[in-house]
Design a protein around this motif. Structure first.
Motif, PDB file in Angstrom:
ATOM      1  N   PRO A   1       0.885  -0.744  -0.091  1.00  0.00           N
ATOM      2  CA  PRO A   1       0.024  -0.320  -0.455  1.00  0.00           C
ATOM      3  C   PRO A   1       0.568   0.980  -0.393  1.00  0.00           C
ATOM      4  O   PRO A   1       0.805   2.259  -0.662  1.00  0.00           O
ATOM      5  CB  PRO A   1      -0.802  -0.064   1.065  1.00  0.00           C
ATOM      6  N   ILE A   2       1.701   1.605   0.380  1.00  0.00           N
ATOM      7  CA  ILE A   2       2.952   2.521   0.544  1.00  0.00           C
ATOM      8  C   ILE A   2       3.377   2.816  -0.421  1.00  0.00           C
ATOM      9  O   ILE A   2       3.642   3.897  -1.171  1.00  0.00           O
ATOM     10  CB  ILE A   2       3.760   1.693   2.161  1.00  0.00           C
ATOM     11  N   ASP A   3       3.300   2.267  -1.655  1.00  0.00           N
ATOM     12  CA  ASP A   3       3.948   1.803  -2.482  1.00  0.00           C
ATOM     13  C   ASP A   3       3.476   2.326  -3.831  1.00  0.00           C
ATOM     14  O   ASP A   3       3.446   2.908  -5.217  1.00  0.00           O
ATOM     15  CB  ASP A   3       5.255   0.816  -3.730  1.00  0.00           C
ATOM     16  N   LEU A   4       1.999   2.495  -3.543  1.00  0.00           N
ATOM     17  CA  LEU A   4       0.480   2.779  -4.100  1.00  0.00           C
ATOM     18  C   LEU A   4       1.073   4.093  -4.114  1.00  0.00           C
ATOM     19  O   LEU A   4       0.181   4.874  -5.209  1.00  0.00           O
ATOM     20  CB  LEU A   4      -1.159   2.018  -3.736  1.00  0.00           C
ATOM     21  N   ALA A   5       1.227   4.159  -3.117  1.00  0.00           N
ATOM     22  CA  ALA A   5       1.397   6.064  -2.062  1.00  0.00           C
ATOM     23  C   ALA A   5       2.122   7.084  -3.334  1.00  0.00           C
ATOM     24  O   ALA A   5       1.980   7.536  -3.378  1.00  0.00           O
ATOM     25  CB  ALA A   5       1.007   6.147  -1.128  1.00  0.00           C
ATOM     26  N   ARG A   6       3.075   6.498  -3.213  1.00  0.00           N
ATOM     27  CA  ARG A   6       4.583   6.454  -4.645  1.00  0.00           C
ATOM     28  C   ARG A   6       3.729   6.768  -5.563  1.00  0.00           C
ATOM     29  O   ARG A   6       4.219   7.215  -5.831  1.00  0.00           O
ATOM     30  CB  ARG A   6       5.381   5.305  -4.400  1.00  0.00           C
ATOM     31  N   PHE A   7       2.982   5.638  -6.077  1.00  0.00           N
ATOM     32  CA  PHE A   7       2.843   5.765  -7.335  1.00  0.00           C
ATOM     33  C   PHE A   7       1.442   7.267  -7.630  1.00  0.00           C
ATOM     34  O   PHE A   7       1.955   7.775  -8.742  1.00  0.00           O
ATOM     35  CB  PHE A   7       1.260   4.569  -7.898  1.00  0.00           C
ATOM     36  N   GLY A   8       0.851   7.256  -6.807  1.00  0.00           N
ATOM     37  CA  GLY A   8      -0.311   8.493  -6.403  1.00  0.00           C
ATOM     38  C   GLY A   8       0.192   9.488  -6.913  1.00  0.00           C
ATOM     39  O   GLY A   8      -0.171  10.487  -6.977  1.00  0.00           O
ATOM     40  N   CYS A   9       1.495   9.499  -6.140  1.00  0.00           N
ATOM     41  CA  CYS A   9       2.377  10.679  -6.006  1.00  0.00           C
ATOM     42  C   CYS A   9       2.955  11.151  -7.156  1.00  0.00           C
ATOM     43  O   CYS A   9       3.842  12.541  -7.526  1.00  0.00           O
ATOM     44  CB  CYS A   9       3.894  10.718  -4.769  1.00  0.00           C
ATOM     45  N   ILE A  10       3.246   9.783  -8.333  1.00  0.00           N
ATOM     46  CA  ILE A  10       3.656  10.412  -9.207  1.00  0.00           C
ATOM     47  C   ILE A  10       2.888  10.956  -9.938  1.00  0.00           C
ATOM     48  O   ILE A  10       3.426  12.623 -10.779  1.00  0.00           O
ATOM     49  CB  ILE A  10       4.265   9.025  -9.781  1.00  0.00           C
ATOM     50  N   TYR A  11       1.936  10.772 -10.116  1.00  0.00           N
ATOM     51  CA  TYR A  11       0.306  11.279 -10.474  1.00  0.00           C
ATOM     52  C   TYR A  11       0.100  13.041 -10.086  1.00  0.00           C
ATOM     53  O   TYR A  11       0.177  13.933 -10.800  1.00  0.00           O
ATOM     54  CB  TYR A  11      -0.918  10.942 -10.608  1.00  0.00           C
TER      55      TYR A  11
ATOM     56  N   TYR B   1      -7.929   2.114  -3.358  1.00  0.00           N
ATOM     57  CA  TYR B   1      -8.322   3.064  -3.918  1.00  0.00           C
ATOM     58  C   TYR B   1      -6.730   4.277  -4.225  1.00  0.00           C
ATOM     59  O   TYR B   1      -6.074   3.967  -3.006  1.00  0.00           O
ATOM     60  CB  TYR B   1      -9.124   3.694  -3.367  1.00  0.00           C
ATOM     61  N   VAL B   2      -6.673   4.411  -5.422  1.00  0.00           N
ATOM     62  CA  VAL B   2      -5.558   5.759  -4.597  1.00  0.00           C
ATOM     63  C   VAL B   2      -6.028   6.440  -5.158  1.00  0.00           C
ATOM     64  O   VAL B   2      -5.835   7.223  -6.375  1.00  0.00           O
ATOM     65  CB  VAL B   2      -4.567   5.447  -6.031  1.00  0.00           C
ATOM     66  N   TYR B   3      -6.296   7.643  -4.833  1.00  0.00           N
ATOM     67  CA  TYR B   3      -6.743   9.156  -4.942  1.00  0.00           C
ATOM     68  C   TYR B   3      -5.672  10.255  -5.021  1.00  0.00           C
ATOM     69  O   TYR B   3      -5.035  10.545  -4.159  1.00  0.00           O
ATOM     70  CB  TYR B   3      -7.708   8.945  -3.179  1.00  0.00           C
ATOM     71  N   VAL B   4      -5.285  11.031  -5.575  1.00  0.00           N
ATOM     72  CA  VAL B   4      -4.406  12.406  -6.164  1.00  0.00           C
ATOM     73  C   VAL B   4      -5.894  13.588  -6.064  1.00  0.00           C
ATOM     74  O   VAL B   4      -6.638  14.002  -7.014  1.00  0.00           O
ATOM     75  CB  VAL B   4      -3.906  12.128  -7.469  1.00  0.00           C
ATOM     76  N   ASN B   5      -5.182  14.480  -5.043  1.00  0.00           N
ATOM     77  CA  ASN B   5      -6.164  16.077  -5.146  1.00  0.00           C
ATOM     78  C   ASN B   5      -4.865  16.554  -4.634  1.00  0.00           C
ATOM     79  O   ASN B   5      -4.045  16.847  -4.329  1.00  0.00           O
ATOM     80  CB  ASN B   5      -6.511  16.334  -4.233  1.00  0.00           C
ATOM     81  N   GLN B   6      -4.410  16.874  -6.238  1.00  0.00           N
ATOM     82  CA  GLN B   6      -3.420  18.232  -6.684  1.00  0.00           C
ATOM     83  C   GLN B   6      -3.489  19.734  -5.648  1.00  0.00           C
ATOM     84  O   GLN B   6      -2.720  20.325  -5.887  1.00  0.00           O
ATOM     85  CB  GLN B   6      -2.895  18.367  -8.465  1.00  0.00           C
TER      86      GLN B   6
END
Length: 365
Positions: free
Chosen positions: A265-275, A331-336
């Motif tokens: 899961p923490i790597d899914l967070a890193r994926f979200g940070c890419i975007y 879910y991977v949620y990204v709010n710029q």
């Protein structure tokens, strides 16, 4: 943070509940017909161990998150209890590259990775953008047959149509959902699909669309797609754990591109940070900036059955946040605007609208 939000139970559409019930019933029946899937009738957390897979190696050095000084979530028992009661396996909130909240429930700490299910589609989308930037694929306007010429009947289907789920290929149906998920020969099963609607006209969410994208990327790049993924995304992002990608079988070794990526899961967070940072992360422009911007553009994109814009493997909310979504509540949620990434993994939707909940929660942060 107001805990009134934790009481907001949003019941999903009745149709979707009925659809899920019949899907599970059909999977139960179909899988009972094969020896391998007899004990695994319903997709679940342990599918990462059930299917054959290929390893994705982490880099030598990971990009570590800081621990936030914000104590808003310290010893937050109300949130902890709410998440656990709603069958959450992990919940992570990242803001400004710092961890605001990170909790794991049940026995998930014994499992370094979790199935992402259809979040894998968002990973495949990013890999397609990278392949275009690298010059392996010319344009999303190309027909898929430029890379898979034997599928001549699909000559009117473009890469873009597959990416936005408007290929016109016949509806998965419940039997096809089960067949493609449990298939031990995905290259063969692709030939069972036919065009039933004019390509490019109508949204229809189908696993085969992303499978075709995976096959095209692999053909274009000329190496195993897992190796390309490992080199161009996983290692450049500084992921902290090894991952795996499920395949149909050891003999055929075709990745389940529509699902199958099993990650921490923490790597899914890193994926979200890419975007979150328009493709630039860990000192690398991993995903092209223009690809990220186009991914999050609503223009000429379709809406899914829940009313969210579907664009390049992502959902776009009314608040212009972006969400990668997987079966059973991944879910991977990204709010710029808020500089926030939220990851939720789970073992059930629990008749709850998690996207709406996370949207409202981030408004309070």
């Amino acid at each position: 943070m107001s805990y009134d939000l934790l009481l907001l139970r949003i019941v999903r559409h009745f149709f979707m509940k009925i659809k899920l019930f019949f899907l599970i019933s059909i999977v139960f029946i179909v899988s009972s017909c094969s020896d391998k899937s007899f004990a695994y009738r319903i997709p679940n957390f342990r599918d990462q161990y059930y299917f054959d897979n290929v390893k994705i190696n982490k880099p030598k050095h990971s990009n570590n998150f800081l621990k936030s000084a914000d104590s808003s979530f310290d010893d937050d028992l109300d949130l902890d209890i709410f998440l656990e009661n709603n069958k959450t396996l992990s919940f992570i909130i990242i803001r400004n590259d710092s961890i605001l909240y990170e909790k794991y429930f049940y026995d998930t700490l014994q499992h370094p990775t979790t199935p992402t299910f259809s979040i894998s589609k968002s990973f495949v989308s990013s890999l397609l953008g990278i392949a275009i930037e690298d010059g392996y694929i010319k344009s999303i306007k190309e027909p898929i047959t430029n890379y898979i010429p034997e599928l001549y009947d699909f000559k009117d289907i473009t890469i873009e149509m597959l990416l936005n789920m408007c290929s016109g290929l016949d509806s998965d149906g419940f039997m096809k959902v089960a067949n493609i998920y449990f298939s031990t020969d995905l290259r063969k099963i692709v030939n069972e699909y036919q065009i039933s609607k004019t390509p490019g006209r109508e949204y229809s969410y189908q696993n085969v669309n992303t499978l075709l994208l995976c096959m095209a990327i692999e053909r274009a790049v000329g190496v195993n797609i897992v190796n390309y993924f490992e080199k161009e995304l996983w290692q450049k992002a500084g992921m902290s754990h090894d991952a795996t990608w499920s395949v149909d079988s050891k003999s055929n070794n075709q990745v389940k591109g529509f699902c199958g990526i099993n990650a921490a899961p923490i790597d899914l967070a890193r994926f979200g940070c890419i975007y979150l940072y328009n493709g630039f992360y860990n000192g690398n422009q991993i995903v092209p900036e223009e690809w990220v911007k186009e991914s999050f553009t609503k223009y000429n994109k379709f809406k899914d059955e829940d009313g969210y814009y579907y664009s390049y493997g992502w959902r776009i909310t009314d608040s212009d946040a972006y969400v990668a979504v997987g079966f059973m509540g991944q879910y991977v949620y990204v709010n710029q605007d808020k500089n926030i990434v939220v990851v939720r993994t789970g073992q059930s939707y629990d008749s709850f609208n998690w996207i709406d909940f996370i949207d409202k929660m981030t408004e309070q942060l």
